[in-house]
Scaffold this motif. Structure first.
Motif, PDB file in Angstrom:
ATOM      1  N   THR A 249     -77.513  79.997  -1.269  1.00 14.61           N
ATOM      2  CA  THR A 249     -76.671  81.185  -1.131  1.00 14.61           C
ATOM      3  C   THR A 249     -76.845  81.813   0.244  1.00 14.61           C
ATOM      4  N   THR A 250     -78.097  81.913   0.716  1.00 18.45           N
ATOM      5  CA  THR A 250     -78.379  82.521   2.011  1.00 18.45           C
ATOM      6  C   THR A 250     -77.790  81.708   3.159  1.00 18.45           C
ATOM      7  N   ASN A 252     -75.027  80.244   3.301  1.00 16.76           N
ATOM      8  CA  ASN A 252     -73.620  80.624   3.440  1.00 16.76           C
ATOM      9  C   ASN A 252     -72.807  79.526   4.131  1.00 16.76           C
ATOM     10  N   LYS A 257     -69.782  77.054  -3.071  1.00 19.05           N
ATOM     11  CA  LYS A 257     -69.950  78.075  -4.105  1.00 19.05           C
ATOM     12  C   LYS A 257     -71.083  77.618  -5.006  1.00 19.05           C
TER      13      LYS A 257
END
Length: 260
Positions: A249-250, A252, A257
């Motif tokens: 998630t970090t 990006n 997703k």
């Protein structure tokens, strides 16, 4: 064009191969076309990790996502730049190419850093590893960038001169322990101070866990445990999966997703 992820640090033992394997297979598990290159010609930990995975999948008859392991052509006529030849073959047919660099300064590693859209630098949570990023005074004040940071700066300058985009540099704090809170705070404070000066983001990485050493012979990752018969997800493994989820998630990354 593929998004290039480079995992680099000029110090061994920082968890580069473990990080590379988990990021690459997590992306493959989410349906992305992922290729991998191991630039550590002698040790090849990342390459052997993927080879172990391919062998385990075949012998056990499993269906697990497997990033494609590319190879550097040692017999290439252009021996000074086998990386470009390998990249030209992988780039058109993959969404991501993950390159694992050796724990030392080499010409291939320097070239790989210039290709990086995302640069992940795992480091042990200690001032010994911090010294590769910056020089510190005895009172903890940052005196200036160290050898690895200067190499990244050179790669950024090279990309700018070539008209390429910026490098998103993420420093990963690995092997975070539950003890020595004072040391963790001091390292964290120094990294925050340095990040503003030389331009990187700080991300939490993987805690020190026995499971990482046990996964390598079979080429497995944390995300595979629920698919392999006889494996039990204990609290430590569940916490480690969350660490991986937080890392992806970090980062990006484009078009990613997180769904695991």
């Amino acid at each position: 064009m593929a998004h290039i992820i480079v995992v680099g640090n000029e110090k061994g033992g920082s968890g580069k191969s473990t990080t590379s394997m988990h990021v690459a297979t997590a992306l493959a598990r989410m349906g992305h076309r992922v290729a991998a290159l191991d630039l550590d010609i002698r040790q090849r930990s990342f390459g052997r990790y993927l080879e172990n995975r391919a062998h385990f999948i075949e012998t056990e008859g499993l269906s697990l996502p497997l990033p494609m392991l590319g190879a550097l052509n040692a017999a290439s006529p252009n021996e000074t730049d086998p990386l470009s030849e390998a990249m030209s073959e992988l780039d058109p047919v993959h969404d991501f190419i993950l390159i694992d660099c050796p724990g030392s300064h080499t010409r291939l590693a320097q070239m790989a850093h210039m290709l990086a859209d995302t640069l992940i630098t795992p480091m042990n949570d200690s001032f010994i590893d911090f010294d590769l990023l910056a020089r510190l005074a005895p009172d903890g004040k940052v005196l200036g960038p160290s050898i690895y940071s200067e190499m990244v700066w050179g790669a950024r300058q090279g990309r700018q001169a070539a008209g390429a985009g910026p490098i998103d540099w993420v420093v990963l704090r690995n092997r975070l322990g539950t003890q020595a809170m004072h040391n963790k705070r001091k390292v964290g404070s120094a990294l925050t101070q340095l990040s503003k000066r030389i331009g990187f983001r700080v991300a939490p990485g993987f805690a020190e866990r026995v499971v990482f050493r046990e996964l390598f012979p079979r080429g497995l990752t944390l995300l595979d445990l629920k698919d392999v018969g006889g494996e039990t997800l204990n609290m430590s493994n569940i916490a480690a999966r969350q660490e991986l989820r937080d890392l992806i998630t970090t980062l990006n990354l484009p078009g990613v997703k997180v769904d695991f």
